[in-house]
Motif scaffolding. Structure first.
Motif, short mmCIF file in Angstrom:
data_model
loop_
_atom_site.label_atom_id
_atom_site.label_comp_id
_atom_site.label_asym_id
_atom_site.label_seq_id
_atom_site.Cartn_x
_atom_site.Cartn_y
_atom_site.Cartn_z
N GLN A 135 33.61 27.44 -33.43
CA GLN A 135 33.94 29.45 -32.78
C GLN A 135 33.27 29.64 -33.81
N VAL A 136 32.99 29.37 -35.02
CA VAL A 136 32.43 30.09 -36.12
C VAL A 136 30.56 30.01 -36.38
N ALA A 137 30.83 29.08 -34.94
CA ALA A 137 29.34 28.48 -35.57
C ALA A 137 29.43 29.83 -34.15
N ASP A 138 29.65 29.73 -32.72
CA ASP A 138 29.40 31.09 -31.69
C ASP A 138 29.25 32.04 -32.41
N GLU A 139 29.55 32.84 -33.43
CA GLU A 139 29.83 33.40 -33.76
C GLU A 139 28.38 33.79 -34.86
N PHE A 140 28.08 32.81 -35.25
CA PHE A 140 26.93 32.66 -36.14
C PHE A 140 25.97 33.18 -35.62
N GLU A 141 25.87 32.26 -34.21
CA GLU A 141 25.17 31.93 -33.28
C GLU A 141 24.66 33.35 -32.48
N GLY B 248 27.21 21.41 -31.05
CA GLY B 248 28.43 21.57 -31.11
C GLY B 248 29.35 21.25 -29.02
N ARG B 249 28.87 22.82 -28.48
CA ARG B 249 29.29 22.51 -27.01
C ARG B 249 28.40 21.53 -26.04
N MET B 250 27.68 21.11 -27.06
CA MET B 250 27.51 20.36 -25.78
C MET B 250 28.02 18.85 -25.62
N GLY B 251 28.14 18.79 -27.04
CA GLY B 251 28.53 16.95 -27.65
C GLY B 251 30.61 17.39 -27.22
N LYS B 252 30.92 18.39 -26.99
CA LYS B 252 32.40 18.19 -26.64
C LYS B 252 32.34 18.03 -25.32
#
Length: 404
Positions: A156-162, A62-66
């Protein structure tokens, strides 16, 4: 030295030694306590693997794709190709050398006859919430989807889950690993299976160290051909970064030195400042080489069937999975456990042997990873950013000077 004595590789070495010593002296009822812990931790690890894959890979993609820009795409593609090539190099070299190096007549996991086997006092079922392949596919779909729809809230949800998964790894799994490994070696020693394992460890460690040297030479030969410069000089200038990585066992902690040495090779501040921090996360050629070499050796010693197509799928999937490897000691092998389990069929005992071998050599893999980052930066400087090549002139002292 004080830093080494507080590091995970040191704890793993101590755990192996204590496990072997205790395995020789403890009675059966004590050995069963260690076996009980081994079974409980193994089930916890099996439950955690899909969460690790889902938490880390989703956020990373997700981060790289942005940031889908040309330099990013080229850097990610080149890091993937280098990592993939490292795995293929390890496979073909190991497939040719291991039959001559290893004694496959003696299995590292087969139980001798008439040996009392310690059984756990109890077990607790901890079924994973999904299969490994389901977790990986879901992570890819969610990561690419968030990048496509610009899903900031989902990211943001993915970052918190990470962050939750990272705490699970750093606060629970990694601290318990030495005890898990000690328990495995208690059981192996108690059942008289330790001798072939130690011979295997020594041979693999020496073999992989030689492969790391050849890997770095190959990467810098490629960089030298692309930039039309002497690959040995380019590689020699990266040695301070290599030595720093050996001491710190961390790609992130070595970034300042890697940046400095990469720039001394003529890479601009713009390119080095972009490529080196990114590759510290996504480029894992040294880690790939270790994992493939160790996995191939274990499969050969256990007479497990394999062929090129099986390992090609394993290497391709592992290269994707390790992009999201957490920045903790042994993070790459933790991310790789899922692929070892789902593709190669490694059970708990094979997994702990892989973890022990990998973490014992952790600093060598890290050093190979970050030194290879310098080769990628040289290539990106030439093909990814710069419209015309740099002008390189020899100085009187034998070094080179770089001009725009």
């Amino acid at each position: 030295m004080s830093k080494f004595f507080r590091s995970l590789p040191f704890y793993i070495i101590v755990a192996i030694a204590l496990g072997v010593i205790l395995g020789f002296i403890v009675p059966l009822w004590v050995a069963r306590i260690f076996t009980t812990f081994k079974e409980l931790f193994s089930r916890l690890l099996g439950f955690s693997i899909p969460l690790i894959i889902l938490g880390l890979v989703t956020a990373a993609i997700g981060r790289m794709g942005k940031q889908a820009q040309r330099p990013l795409i080229i850097t990610v593609a080149l890091a993937y190709v280098f990592t993939l090539g490292s795995g293929l190099f390890a496979y073909f070299t190991g497939n040719a050398i291991y039959p001559l190096l290893l004694d496959s007549s003696e299995s590292v996991t087969a139980l001798p006859e008439s040996v009392a086997v310690p059984t756990p006092y109890f077990t607790i079922e901890m079924p994973p919430i999904m299969g490994v392949m389901s977790a990986l596919l879901l992570a890819i779909v969610l990561g690419l989807g968030m990048a496509k729809i610009d899903g900031d809230k989902l990211l943001q949800v993915a970052d918190e889950f990470e962050a939750i998964v990272m705490r699970l790894i750093s606060k629970v799994i990694v601290p318990l690993l030495p005890f898990y490994i000690a328990s495995i070696f208690v059981e192996m020693t108690f059942t008289d299976r330790i001798a072939p394992i130690f011979m295997l460890f020594v041979k693999i460690i020496v073999f992989i160290f030689i492969l790391h040297i050849l890997l770095l030479l190959g990467q810098y030969i490629i960089a030298g051909l692309v930039t039309r410069r002497n690959p040995l000089k380019l590689l020699w200038r990266m040695m301070p970064a290599y030595v720093t990585a050996l001491a710190t066992q961390s790609s992130a902690a070595t970034i300042p030195v890697t940046l400095k040495q990469t720039r001394s090779n003529g890479v601009s501040h713009e390119v080095s400042g972009f490529v080196i921090p990114l590759c510290a996360t996504i480029h894992l050629s040294g880690s790939m080489l270790k994992i493939v070499s160790c996995a191939l050796a274990l499969m050969l010693m256990q007479h497990m069937p394999y062929d090129f197509s099986l390992f090609m799928g394993f290497i391709a999937m592992l290269a994707i999975t390790m992009v999201a490897a957490p920045g903790v000691p042994g993070g790459a092998i933790m991310a790789a456990i899922a692929v070892l389990q789902s593709v190669l069929g490694f059970g708990p005992e094979q997994q702990v042997l892989m973890i022990s071998l990998y973490i014992t050599m952790d600093s060598f893999g890290t050093a190979a990873n970050i030194t290879g980052d310098g080769a990628i930066a040289l290539i990106i400087e030439r093909i990814g950013f710069r419209k015309k090549p740099l002008r390189i002139e020899a100085r009187d002292d034998g070094n080179e000077e770089v001009f725009e």
